[in-house]
Enzyme design. Structure first.
Site, PDB file in Angstrom:
ATOM      1  N   GLU A   1      -2.393   5.075   2.760  1.00  8.11           N
ATOM      2  CA  GLU A   1      -2.246   3.659   2.377  1.00  8.11           C
ATOM      3  C   GLU A   1      -3.566   2.994   1.975  1.00  8.11           C
ATOM      4  O   GLU A   1      -3.577   2.137   1.087  1.00  8.11           O
ATOM      5  CB  GLU A   1      -1.590   2.868   3.512  1.00  8.11           C
ATOM      6  CG  GLU A   1      -0.110   3.182   3.734  1.00  8.11           C
ATOM      7  CD  GLU A   1       0.142   4.412   4.586  1.00  8.11           C
ATOM      8  OE1 GLU A   1      -0.851   5.009   5.084  1.00  8.11           O
ATOM      9  OE2 GLU A   1       1.318   4.805   4.757  1.00  8.11           O
TER      10      GLU A   1
ATOM     11  N   ASP B   1       0.797  -1.230   0.000  1.00  5.96           N
ATOM     12  CA  ASP B   1       0.000   0.000   0.000  1.00  5.96           C
ATOM     13  C   ASP B   1       0.828   1.279   0.000  1.00  5.96           C
ATOM     14  O   ASP B   1       0.352   2.339   0.388  1.00  5.96           O
ATOM     15  CB  ASP B   1      -0.907  -0.003   1.232  1.00  5.96           C
ATOM     16  CG  ASP B   1      -0.132  -0.198   2.520  1.00  5.96           C
ATOM     17  OD1 ASP B   1       1.087   0.030   2.519  1.00  5.96           O
ATOM     18  OD2 ASP B   1      -0.747  -0.587   3.534  1.00  5.96           O
TER      19      ASP B   1
ATOM     20  N   HIS C   1      12.354   5.767  13.287  1.00  3.95           N
ATOM     21  CA  HIS C   1      12.203   5.865  11.833  1.00  3.95           C
ATOM     22  C   HIS C   1      12.903   7.134  11.330  1.00  3.95           C
ATOM     23  O   HIS C   1      12.955   8.131  12.047  1.00  3.95           O
ATOM     24  CB  HIS C   1      10.697   5.917  11.536  1.00  3.95           C
ATOM     25  CG  HIS C   1      10.327   5.685  10.102  1.00  3.95           C
ATOM     26  ND1 HIS C   1      10.531   6.634   9.122  1.00  3.95           N
ATOM     27  CD2 HIS C   1       9.752   4.629   9.473  1.00  3.95           C
ATOM     28  CE1 HIS C   1      10.098   6.172   7.959  1.00  3.95           C
ATOM     29  NE2 HIS C   1       9.629   4.949   8.144  1.00  3.95           N
TER      30      HIS C   1
ATOM     31  N   GLU D   1       0.202  -9.099  -1.289  1.00  3.37           N
ATOM     32  CA  GLU D   1      -0.484  -8.554  -0.102  1.00  3.37           C
ATOM     33  C   GLU D   1      -1.714  -7.735  -0.520  1.00  3.37           C
ATOM     34  O   GLU D   1      -1.925  -6.601  -0.095  1.00  3.37           O
ATOM     35  CB  GLU D   1       0.445  -7.717   0.774  1.00  3.37           C
ATOM     36  CG  GLU D   1      -0.063  -7.540   2.195  1.00  3.37           C
ATOM     37  CD  GLU D   1       0.848  -6.664   3.060  1.00  3.37           C
ATOM     38  OE1 GLU D   1       0.732  -5.436   2.991  1.00  3.37           O
ATOM     39  OE2 GLU D   1       1.655  -7.236   3.807  1.00  3.37           O
TER      40      GLU D   1
ATOM     41  N   HIS E   1       5.568   5.365  13.240  1.00  2.00           N
ATOM     42  CA  HIS E   1       5.948   6.204  12.091  1.00  2.00           C
ATOM     43  C   HIS E   1       4.783   6.651  11.223  1.00  2.00           C
ATOM     44  O   HIS E   1       4.974   7.335  10.228  1.00  2.00           O
ATOM     45  CB  HIS E   1       6.936   5.442  11.200  1.00  2.00           C
ATOM     46  CG  HIS E   1       6.256   4.360  10.403  1.00  2.00           C
ATOM     47  ND1 HIS E   1       5.998   3.118  10.912  1.00  2.00           N
ATOM     48  CD2 HIS E   1       5.760   4.349   9.151  1.00  2.00           C
ATOM     49  CE1 HIS E   1       5.387   2.381   9.998  1.00  2.00           C
ATOM     50  NE2 HIS E   1       5.220   3.106   8.920  1.00  2.00           N
TER      51      HIS E   1
ATOM     52  N   ARG F   1       1.811   8.389   9.216  1.00  2.00           N
ATOM     53  CA  ARG F   1       1.510   9.805   8.937  1.00  2.00           C
ATOM     54  C   ARG F   1       0.367  10.326   9.793  1.00  2.00           C
ATOM     55  O   ARG F   1       0.407  11.456  10.268  1.00  2.00           O
ATOM     56  CB  ARG F   1       1.102   9.950   7.461  1.00  2.00           C
ATOM     57  CG  ARG F   1       2.233  10.290   6.549  1.00  2.00           C
ATOM     58  CD  ARG F   1       1.726  10.455   5.123  1.00  2.00           C
ATOM     59  NE  ARG F   1       2.715  11.089   4.275  1.00  2.00           N
ATOM     60  CZ  ARG F   1       3.858  10.535   3.894  1.00  2.00           C
ATOM     61  NH1 ARG F   1       4.195   9.316   4.309  1.00  2.00           N
ATOM     62  NH2 ARG F   1       4.690  11.197   3.112  1.00  2.00           N
TER      63      ARG F   1
HETATM   64  C1  UD1 Z   1       6.503   5.096   3.839  1.00  2.00           C
HETATM   65  C2  UD1 Z   1       5.131   4.642   3.334  1.00  2.00           C
HETATM   66  C3  UD1 Z   1       4.351   3.954   4.445  1.00  2.00           C
HETATM   67  C4  UD1 Z   1       5.163   2.840   5.082  1.00  2.00           C
HETATM   68  C5  UD1 Z   1       6.520   3.386   5.520  1.00  2.00           C
HETATM   69  C6  UD1 Z   1       7.363   2.243   6.019  1.00  2.00           C
HETATM   70  C7  UD1 Z   1       3.960   5.971   1.638  1.00  2.00           C
HETATM   71  C8  UD1 Z   1       3.124   7.151   1.384  1.00  2.00           C
HETATM   72  N1  UD1 Z   1       4.362   5.787   2.900  1.00  2.00           N
HETATM   73  O1  UD1 Z   1       6.285   6.110   4.821  1.00  2.00           O
HETATM   74  O2  UD1 Z   1       3.165   3.401   3.912  1.00  2.00           O
HETATM   75  O3  UD1 Z   1       4.466   2.349   6.206  1.00  2.00           O
HETATM   76  O4  UD1 Z   1       7.177   3.984   4.401  1.00  2.00           O
HETATM   77  O5  UD1 Z   1       8.439   2.692   6.752  1.00  2.00           O
HETATM   78  O6  UD1 Z   1       4.275   5.237   0.750  1.00  2.00           O
HETATM   79  N2  UD1 Z   1      13.809   8.716   5.106  1.00  2.00           N
HETATM   80  C9  UD1 Z   1      15.195   8.670   5.061  1.00  2.00           C
HETATM   81  N3  UD1 Z   1      15.786   7.462   4.793  1.00  2.00           N
HETATM   82  C10 UD1 Z   1      15.083   6.324   4.577  1.00  2.00           C
HETATM   83  C11 UD1 Z   1      13.687   6.380   4.666  1.00  2.00           C
HETATM   84  C12 UD1 Z   1      13.062   7.589   4.904  1.00  2.00           C
HETATM   85  O7  UD1 Z   1      15.862   9.658   5.248  1.00  2.00           O
HETATM   86  O8  UD1 Z   1      15.689   5.284   4.346  1.00  2.00           O
HETATM   87  C13 UD1 Z   1      13.151  10.024   5.361  1.00  2.00           C
HETATM   88  C14 UD1 Z   1      13.303  10.973   4.164  1.00  2.00           C
HETATM   89  O9  UD1 Z   1      13.413  12.289   4.639  1.00  2.00           O
HETATM   90  C15 UD1 Z   1      11.970  10.779   3.436  1.00  2.00           C
HETATM   91  C16 UD1 Z   1      11.042  10.628   4.612  1.00  2.00           C
HETATM   92  O10 UD1 Z   1      11.755   9.842   5.555  1.00  2.00           O
HETATM   93  O11 UD1 Z   1      11.644  11.854   2.576  1.00  2.00           O
HETATM   94  C17 UD1 Z   1       9.688  10.063   4.331  1.00  2.00           C
HETATM   95  O12 UD1 Z   1       9.754   8.861   3.586  1.00  2.00           O
HETATM   96  P1  UD1 Z   1       8.401   8.345   2.838  1.00  2.00           P
HETATM   97  O13 UD1 Z   1       8.701   7.041   2.186  1.00  2.00           O
HETATM   98  O14 UD1 Z   1       7.830   9.410   1.998  1.00  2.00           O
HETATM   99  O15 UD1 Z   1       7.393   8.157   4.038  1.00  2.00           O
HETATM  100  P2  UD1 Z   1       7.398   7.142   5.238  1.00  2.00           P
HETATM  101  O16 UD1 Z   1       6.852   7.856   6.407  1.00  2.00           O
HETATM  102  O17 UD1 Z   1       8.722   6.500   5.334  1.00  2.00           O
HETATM  103  N1  UDP Z   2      11.837  -3.210  11.012  1.00  2.00           N
HETATM  104  C1  UDP Z   2      13.234  -3.267  10.915  1.00  2.00           C
HETATM  105  N2  UDP Z   2      13.990  -2.417  11.691  1.00  2.00           N
HETATM  106  C2  UDP Z   2      13.435  -1.514  12.534  1.00  2.00           C
HETATM  107  C3  UDP Z   2      12.011  -1.453  12.614  1.00  2.00           C
HETATM  108  C4  UDP Z   2      11.249  -2.312  11.835  1.00  2.00           C
HETATM  109  O1  UDP Z   2      13.769  -4.072  10.172  1.00  2.00           O
HETATM  110  O2  UDP Z   2      14.183  -0.782  13.207  1.00  2.00           O
HETATM  111  C5  UDP Z   2      11.019  -4.105  10.168  1.00  2.00           C
HETATM  112  C6  UDP Z   2       9.895  -4.858  10.836  1.00  2.00           C
HETATM  113  O3  UDP Z   2      10.325  -6.103  11.353  1.00  2.00           O
HETATM  114  C7  UDP Z   2       8.879  -5.027   9.713  1.00  2.00           C
HETATM  115  C8  UDP Z   2       9.117  -3.815   8.844  1.00  2.00           C
HETATM  116  O4  UDP Z   2      10.376  -3.283   9.217  1.00  2.00           O
HETATM  117  O5  UDP Z   2       9.154  -6.167   8.916  1.00  2.00           O
HETATM  118  C9  UDP Z   2       8.020  -2.829   9.090  1.00  2.00           C
HETATM  119  O6  UDP Z   2       8.350  -1.619   8.487  1.00  2.00           O
HETATM  120  P1  UDP Z   2       7.627  -0.278   8.883  1.00  2.00           P
HETATM  121  O7  UDP Z   2       7.128  -0.372  10.284  1.00  2.00           O
HETATM  122  O8  UDP Z   2       8.584   0.808   8.529  1.00  2.00           O
HETATM  123  O9  UDP Z   2       6.433  -0.198   7.837  1.00  2.00           O
HETATM  124  P2  UDP Z   2       4.935  -0.782   7.803  1.00  2.00           P
HETATM  125  O10 UDP Z   2       4.992  -2.240   7.968  1.00  2.00           O
HETATM  126  O11 UDP Z   2       4.176  -0.081   8.874  1.00  2.00           O
HETATM  127  O12 UDP Z   2       4.463  -0.350   6.460  1.00  2.00           O
END
Ligand code: UD1
Ligand code: UDP
Length: 388
Positions: free
Chosen positions: A135, A99, A259, A121, A226, A228
């Site tokens: 999502e 999602d 996160h 999924e 984490h 939104r």
């Molecule tokens: C995204 C997904 C969410 C998922 C989550 C898992 C969307 C809209 N959101 O949210 O569904 O649950 O990932 O973690 O698709 N950033 C870094 N390094 C990284 C990752 C993120 O610096 O490796 C920072 C960056 O500033 C980036 C921000 O986090 O711009 C947001 O990342 P983004 O993927 O847009 O949103 P998430 O909150 O991570």
């Molecule tokens: N996870 C990880 N390291 C962390 C926190 C989570 O590897 O420090 C793993 C966790 O076991 C799960 C996945 O990341 O498999 C979940 O990711 P996240 O919570 O970012 O996203 P969501 O599942 O909510 O989309």
């Protein structure tokens, strides 16, 4: 079809990588397939952690992540960049996961390119378009353009049917067609969730957690948050609940791998940095994170993946959300929704810490999300879909 089936597997965030990795490895093993791994890198560091663990080198890395990115530019970047790759590689099918914006935008891009789409999924729903945001709508849109739906549970199959997704084989069966129940016409398949494949692959590893510096005399509460829709006040409430919990319970410590989203970090570090018995650490690699889940006394989380993994490990989970698209573990009793109200989080954690019977009723290992064979099933289904 005698030539190899060309499968583009596209993912971009940590959870998609964890859940697609076992499928990539499975497809790579089979000679009938030519898998092409494409990462949007919607996440960068958190994606790379997973690629390294599973030893996956992407064929294409779009490297799209920008600091504090927004949904509009991310979506349009994914559309434009995947367009080029689909035109160049001409896949028979594109697989997306779950999602995220990567999943939705890639599915739309594949649809525009007139390529078949498989949604791994598929069928998770809250039926509330604002929760989780964005999502719920991402998965509805990905489902609606997909040709094959790999649904993890019976409930997700029902959600697809209730969403108006048709399983043609059911139609044919009722109409008495010659193609009755032909796999070629079957669009919805129950496969289990590939997250359990990843978990079982990873949990076997012997992981030394000493680098975290846990106090062996204290119980560990593992926290992740984490989402939104929790930015701002809800996350502030969660942090306030943690402050209250550590103050009143001297025998516990809280570990929070924070996160990398700045909207999360700003609040969490402001409220919880340098608090006694609260450890704020960087996102953990998947293997140590699994080991830490297994060791934890209680898990507090708003993560989707953690809600699926922790029940297999027999650790009670309190979900920091008001609704979940993953009701199966709630039904089993090992997961409870507590939302983001401070008092409710504090009182439920205190009850788990003080009431053994309540704790034991939640501490049961169950596997409602899979048996570790989901990737094999998905590979079998794709093969039959193209070969029959
Ligand atoms: C995204 C997904 C969410 C998922 C989550 C898992 C969307 C809209 N959101 O949210 O569904 O649950 O990932 O973690 O698709 N950033 C870094 N390094 C990284 C990752 C993120 O610096 O490796 C920072 C960056 O500033 C980036 C921000 O986090 O711009 C947001 O990342 P983004 O993927 O847009 O949103 P998430 O909150 O991570
Ligand atoms: N996870 C990880 N390291 C962390 C926190 C989570 O590897 O420090 C793993 C966790 O076991 C799960 C996945 O990341 O498999 C979940 O990711 P996240 O919570 O970012 O996203 P969501 O599942 O909510 O989309």
């Amino acid at each position: 079809m005698d030539k190899k089936i060309k499968i583009a597997i596209v993912f971009g965030t940590r959870p998609e990588a964890i859940k697609m990795a076992p499928l990539v490895l499975e497809l790579q093993k089979r000679e009938e397939f030519k898998p092409i791994t494409i990462v949007t890198a919607q996440h960068r560091q958190m994606l790379d952690q997973v690629l390294e663990l599973f030893n996956i080198t992407p064929d294409y890395d779009l490297n799209l992540m920008k600091p504090n990115q927004n949904l509009w530019s991310l979506t349009s970047d994914i559309l434009m960049e995947t367009k080029k790759i689909f035109e160049e590689t001409k896949p028979d099918i594109v697989l997306v996961h779950g999602d995220t914006t990567t999943a939705f935008a890639t599915a739309l891009s594949a649809f525009y390119a007139r390529v078949k789409i498989g949604h791994v999924e598929a069928g998770l729903r809250t039926f509330n378009k604002d929760y989780p945001f964005p999502e719920e709508i991402n998965r509805v849109l990905a489902d609606s353009v997909s040709d094959l739906h790999f649904a993890p549970t019976e409930g997700s199959i029902q959600n697809l049917i209730n969403s108006g997704i048709k399983d043609e084989s059911l139609d044919n069966a009722s109409g008495g067609s010659a193609l009755d129940n032909s796999i070629k016409d079957k669009r919805i398949h129950k496969t289990g969730n590939t997250v359990i494949d990843a978990l079982l692959y990873t949990i076997k590893k012997n992981i030394d957690l000493s680098f975290i510096g846990l106090n062996p005399n204290l119980k560990t509460i593992l926290l992740t948050s984490h989402r939104r829709e929790n930015f701002g006040e809800p996350l502030e409430n969660i942090c306030d609940a943690i402050l209250d919990i550590v103050q009143k319970n001297k025998d516990i410590e809280v570990v929070y791998p924070v996160h990398l989203n700045p909207n999360v970090r700003d609040i969490v570090f402001r409220k919880l940095d340098k608090i006694e018995r609260v450890k704020l650490i960087e996102p953990l690699d998947y293997a140590p994170f699994c080991a830490l889940m297994k060791k934890a006394h209680i898990i507090l989380t708003d993560s989707g993946g953690v809600q699926e993994e922790a029940p297999s490990l027999g650790v009670p989970v309190l979900v920091l959300r008001d609704e979940t698209e993953r009701p199966e573990a709630l039904e089993c009793g090992c997961v409870k929704l507590v939302g983001t109200d401070k008092e409710r989080i504090v009182s439920t954690v205190n009850k788990l810490l003080s009431d053994k019977e309540f704790y034991n009723s939640m501490k049961q290992a169950v596997n409602p999300y899979g048996d570790g064979l989901a990737s094999k099933r998905i590979a079998d289904i794709i093969l039959k879909y193209f070969k029959s």
